[in-house]
Design a protein around this motif. Sequence first.
Motif, PDB file in Angstrom:
ATOM      1  N   THR A 163      -7.991   3.230  -2.839  1.00  0.00           N
ATOM      2  CA  THR A 163      -7.534   3.127  -1.711  1.00  0.00           C
ATOM      3  C   THR A 163      -7.902   1.490  -1.313  1.00  0.00           C
ATOM      4  N   SER A 187      -0.974   7.267  -6.385  1.00  0.00           N
ATOM      5  CA  SER A 187      -2.207   7.639  -5.988  1.00  0.00           C
ATOM      6  C   SER A 187      -2.460   9.275  -5.892  1.00  0.00           C
ATOM      7  N   VAL A 188      -1.486   9.937  -5.339  1.00  0.00           N
ATOM      8  CA  VAL A 188      -1.330  11.540  -5.219  1.00  0.00           C
ATOM      9  C   VAL A 188      -1.248  12.084  -6.793  1.00  0.00           C
ATOM     10  N   THR A 214       2.292   2.785  -3.290  1.00  0.00           N
ATOM     11  CA  THR A 214       1.448   3.300  -4.263  1.00  0.00           C
ATOM     12  C   THR A 214       0.975   4.718  -3.945  1.00  0.00           C
ATOM     13  N   LEU A 215       1.376   5.136  -2.830  1.00  0.00           N
ATOM     14  CA  LEU A 215       0.906   6.550  -2.316  1.00  0.00           C
ATOM     15  C   LEU A 215       1.328   7.744  -3.580  1.00  0.00           C
ATOM     16  N   PHE A 244       0.882  -1.127   0.034  1.00  0.00           N
ATOM     17  CA  PHE A 244      -0.160   0.097   0.136  1.00  0.00           C
ATOM     18  C   PHE A 244       0.882   1.168  -0.076  1.00  0.00           C
ATOM     19  N   ALA A 245       1.726   1.272   0.775  1.00  0.00           N
ATOM     20  CA  ALA A 245       2.676   2.503   1.037  1.00  0.00           C
ATOM     21  C   ALA A 245       3.315   2.954  -0.224  1.00  0.00           C
ATOM     22  N   THR A 277      -6.381  -0.994  -3.845  1.00  0.00           N
ATOM     23  CA  THR A 277      -4.969  -1.230  -3.544  1.00  0.00           C
ATOM     24  C   THR A 277      -4.692  -2.006  -2.240  1.00  0.00           C
TER      25      THR A 277
END
Length: 199
Positions: free
Chosen positions: A159, A42-43, A38-39, A35-36, A162
């Motif tokens: 989210t 995502s932003v 992909t941040l 997850f982290a 993900t």
Amino acid sequence: MFELTAALIVFLFPLAYSPGPGNMFFAANGARFGFAATLPASVGYHVATLLVTLAIGFGFETTLQRSPILFQVIKWAGSAYVLYLAWKLFRAHAIDKVGEARPAGMWGGAVLLLLNPKAYVIIALMFSQFLEVAASSGEVIAVGWISSVFTLNNLVAFTVWTLVGGQIAGLFRDEAQAHLLNRVFGSVLALVALWMMFG
């Protein structure tokens, strides 16, 4: 404004949570990198979403309607980009293996949105349904509010996808199983690319 927001979320729910280029992209990245990681993508994706939605709300849609060739260029370029991502994922190896594979960054996330013509159609359809209802608040406020709700709704949906991807990946830590998972996600992304191209 509450009734408008509720109606807008109901309208967007099946569009945001059904498998599409964005959802599959983030599910695949969540499965492969967690997850982290992909941040940043995502932003990038959601900043681009907000800017494109505002642009369409304030008239960019007219430009696309007057230039169908531009729409076709975006359509084919977006399909090719998603197909490229699918091929990279399809050929990837184990999730824990250190190598050339890197999670998508902010620019990769932004490009995914910018080259997805389906997003332009959905955004234009959304404004055609809801802008007049919200117009009593003034065009600037209405476009800003609708754009914000659309972007935040997508953020929540992506989210979720993900996190689901990351959970699925936890079951596939073995080399052969991880390779199979990557092939499955790669194949799904490839199908999404073909849907974008011919749909």
